[in-house]
Scaffold this active site. Structure first.
Site, mmCIF file in Angstrom:
data_model
loop_
_atom_site.group_PDB
_atom_site.id
_atom_site.type_symbol
_atom_site.label_atom_id
_atom_site.label_comp_id
_atom_site.label_asym_id
_atom_site.label_seq_id
_atom_site.Cartn_x
_atom_site.Cartn_y
_atom_site.Cartn_z
ATOM 1 N N SER A 288 0.467 -0.791 0.068
ATOM 2 C CA SER A 288 0.224 0.401 0.282
ATOM 3 C C SER A 288 1.412 1.165 0.123
ATOM 4 C CB SER A 288 -0.821 -0.374 1.228
ATOM 5 O OG SER A 288 -0.322 0.016 2.030
ATOM 6 N N ASP A 289 0.109 2.542 -0.689
ATOM 7 C CA ASP A 289 0.835 3.535 -0.130
ATOM 8 C C ASP A 289 0.602 4.020 1.816
ATOM 9 O OD1 ASP A 289 2.498 5.952 -0.446
ATOM 10 O OD2 ASP A 289 1.766 6.650 -2.573
ATOM 11 N N TRP A 290 1.017 5.190 1.637
ATOM 12 C CA TRP A 290 1.216 4.833 3.163
ATOM 13 C C TRP A 290 -0.014 5.111 3.930
ATOM 14 C CZ3 TRP A 290 5.839 6.794 6.851
ATOM 15 C CH2 TRP A 290 5.530 7.088 7.827
#
Length: 745
Positions: A288-290
């Site tokens: 995932s992105d942050w």
């Protein structure tokens, strides 16, 4: 060996034999080892592999070698599989040692970091690099950055960013390859190969293609915003660079923050499973992105992080970066029966597979050598590579009356502007450990190149000043000098993540400074530093010369000065169009025609009343100190079948007085077709070097794949019709010919 292990080995051998696209992806021996590991891992340890945490619990990088107790406990208990922002051979050794000596399973950690354009040696921003159109040089740059990252203990970088971007208000255009999917795909391939090498051996690290997908199409150019595009646009414009990343062997993907058609990418099974894995046969893992899993609550498709985590794991998102939804709720979801253990096992398998491919089980400390770190980081070879890329990324936008190159007999130069003697902003965004003390300014670069000239520097105005400014000192030195070099642009962090702008004109004080210095009447060269295209019609109309340098990195002054004095002949070409005004956005070369194309004679046509609909500088544009003449375009066949290729030849002459490099570009248009097609599409290019008066014949092969597209039934392939072929120095200035595509075999 257990029966299921033998069966798994048989199936993998069968698949790798009859499905060649997977042959280099799955190693039966590794898969068997993973099976064995899965049988001994507890559910907490499995979920731990899916959990990525930021070292220091913060946003930025850390080199603190004293490991906090919280991290020690999590690593010992196997509750974290990867850390990001832990940088340095000593620190990563200490962290890895805990995993390898104190945890029950002895599974190594994976250390990730955003090596966007260098760790300590700051290379030009990726958008700048793309303007070199030099794939071998871009691959070399990626390899050099990987080498420095590996010396710092890093296994994995969250790059390349391969998002196509047509809206320069979006700050992350600085991190990508521009507006064209064909060129973007080739650059993606070069960067993946540079980062990973052939087999991840030596000083190579894992690449991560991001942001999957269509992040660059955010509405209003506003970061993290909604994307709403058709499946056709997704397939034809935004997905090709990601497919290129898979084909090049990229081992990891990162999903994007945005939604597409109402589904955030973190929960988009169509993207993460149906396209990426089922269609493209990707065998790596997706991170995932942050906190993008948690942000599904804000999107409104999950009531809390528990439900968000459920949607993400079901969609095929393997590793949770900093939401901690998996580590907090997956076990509970498993016990409730909402998530089968097989789904968790599959994500764990993908992550362990990559750790085996990185050889971390056999050599967990492979990048933990402090002596090598001291030798490889910010050394002379890194700096030389950064300079080579910075020079090749320069784009000459204007050069009236050959004001450039500057004569080395010039007696006095007024060097003016907030970026002329600036050490911070030339690094751009994502500069990481870039050292401002190592940056060469434009002032220093010119002083080295022109030691006998009197170079007088005045800042002129602050970089982002909006109020009234006193320009008298700047105007005075302009009046008493032979030449003015004005260095203008953006603050380094005015592009990049969370750096969208509603207006891409120059800050008002800089525009006023330019108008004031014009009063001197002296020849004026403008050097631009920026992370996006700027709307600069005033500069284009009134400056004598304009050199676009983007954010060139630590060697900024050396690269720019070498071009200004003619020791290096600019050869860069724009990979993104420059608009005339912010209100013209989006403007890009490969647009569709309308039923009423712009016309000066027809009022009721698609145009603006106040400005031209055409860009200020088109895609592929870039001048040289030389000029080039194109002639004798030939196509070997007037008609070809659906599965046949055509050979195109064109003569290119250096008709100027300087040795020069030229990017010869080939575009096509299909008309008519079963669906509307772009007015022009880049399909090939070659970068050649010519001596004065030298002519070269450049040959292109136009293949069926080049001219195929998604038809009215959304099937990819070729179809009968006419193809117009354009060859030239940019997407506008071309010569052309045609070929007929028939159904003959």
């Amino acid at each position: 060996m257990k029966f299921q292990h033998l069966l798994a080995l048989f199936l993998l051998l069968f698949i790798s034999t009859f499905y060649p696209q997977t042959r280099t992806m799955l190693d039966p021996k590794v898969e068997a080892k993973i099976d064995s590991l899965l049988t001994i891992m507890s559910i907490d340890e499995k979920i731990g592999q899916l959990n990525q945490l930021a070292y220091g619990w913060g946003w930025g990088p850390s080199q603190a070698a004293t490991v906090p107790d919280d991290y020690k406990r999590l690593i010992r208990e196997g509750k974290v599989g990867s850390l990001l922002n832990a940088v340095g051979a000593k620190l990563t050794y200490e962290l890895q040692k805990i995993a390898m000596t104190e945890s029950r399973t002895r599974i190594p950690l994976l250390f990730g970091f955003d090596v966007i354009h260098g760790v300590k040696t700051t290379f030009p921003i990726p958008l700048a690099e793309s303007c070199s159109w030099d794939l071998s040089l871009i691959e070399k740059s990626a390899a050099m950055q990987a080498k420095e990252a590996a010396a710092c203990g890093i296994h994995w970088t969250f790059t390349p960013m391969v998002d196509i971007a047509r809206d320069p208000r979006w700050g992350r255009i600085a991190e990508g390859n521009g507006e064209d999917p064909f060129l973007g795909s080739l650059i993606t391939t070069a960067r993946v190969k540079g980062l990973q090498g052939d087999d991840l051996s030596g000083d190579h690290i894992l690449a991560c293609a991001k942001h999957f997908a269509a992040y660059g199409a955010a509405e209003g150019g506003r970061d993290y915003n909604t994307v709403d595009i058709s499946e056709r646009t997704l397939r034809e414009t935004y997905l090709p660079p990601f497919k290129a990343a898979v084909d090049a062997g990229a081992q990891t993907f990162m999903c994007s923050f945005n939604e597409i058609a109402g589904i955030p990418s973190s929960a988009n099974k169509h993207l993460l499973t149906e396209i990426l894995r089922d269609e493209w046969k990707f065998s790596g893992f997706v991170v995932s992105d942050w906190n993008s899993i948690g942000e599904m609550v804000n999107h409104g498709i999950a009531k809390d992080n528990k439900q968000a985590g459920l949607k993400a794991i079901r969609a095929g998102l393997d590793m949770d970066m900093e939401t901690r939804a998996y580590s907090t709720y997956l076990k509970e979801l498993l016990n409730e029966g909402s998530v089968p253990v097989s789904l968790i096992d599959e994500s764990v398998r993908r992550i362990l597979r990559i750790k085996f491919r990185m050889n971390l089980f056999a050599d967990p400390y492979r990048f933990c050598d402090e002596t090598k770190e001291a030798a490889e980081v910010a050394n002379a070879s890194q700096r030389a590579a950064a300079l080579e890329l910075a020079q090749s990324s320069l784009v000459l936008l204007k050069n009236t009356n050959n004001i450039l190159p500057i004569s080395k007999t010039t007696k006095s130069i007024a060097l003016i502007g907030p970026l002329a003697n600036n050490r911070k902003d030339p690094l751009g965004s994502w500069e990481q450990f870039g050292d401002t003390n190592s940056v060469v300014t434009v002032l220093e670069g010119l002083q080295k190149k022109l030691p006998d000239a009197k170079i007088t520097y005045v800042q002129g105005c602050p970089i982002n000043e909006t109020g009234k400014t006193d320009f008298s000192a700047a105007l005075h030195i302009a009046n008493v000098s032979d030449l003015v070099v004005l260095v203008l642009g953006e603050e380094g962090h005015y592009s990049g993540e969370a750096a969208s702008r509603s207006s891409i004109e120059l800050p008002s004080a800089q525009s006023q400074l330019f108008r004031e210095i014009l009063k001197s009447g002296k020849p004026m060269v403008v050097v631009l530093m920026n992370g996006r295209p700027l709307a600069i019609p005033d500069l284009q109309q009134n400056a004598g010369a304009i050199l676009e340098s983007w954010f060139p990195g630590i060697t900024a002054g050396d690269a720019i000065a070498s071009a200004l004095v003619g020791d290096f002949n600019p050869s860069g070409k724009l990979t993104v169009s420059f608009p005339r005004a912010t209100g013209q956005i989006p403007v890009y070369y490969n647009h569709k025609n309308t039923g009423r194309p712009a016309s000066e004679t027809n009022h009721y046509s698609s145009k603006y009343l106040d400005i031209s609909e055409k860009p200020l500088y088109p895609f592929g544009f870039g001048l040289s100190y030389s000029t080039f003449t194109y002639s004798n375009l030939t196509i070997d066949k007037k008609q070809i079948g659906l599965s046949e290729s055509a050979t195109i030849k064109v003569d290119v002459k250096n008709s100027g007085n300087y040795p020069a490099s030229e990017v010869v570009q080939l575009y096509i248009n299909r008309n008519p077709a079963s669906v509307t097609r772009p007015v022009r599409e880049l399909k090939n290019f070659q970068k050649i070097t010519l001596q004065p008066n030298e002519t070269k014949s450049v040959v292109f092969i136009l293949t069926p794949e080049n001219i195929s597209f998604y038809n009215d039934k959304m099937q990819f392939g070729n179809e009968p019709g006419q193809v117009t072929i354009f060859v030239g120095t940019n997407s506008v200035e071309t010569i052309n010919g045609t070929v007929i595509i028939s159904e003959k075999k």
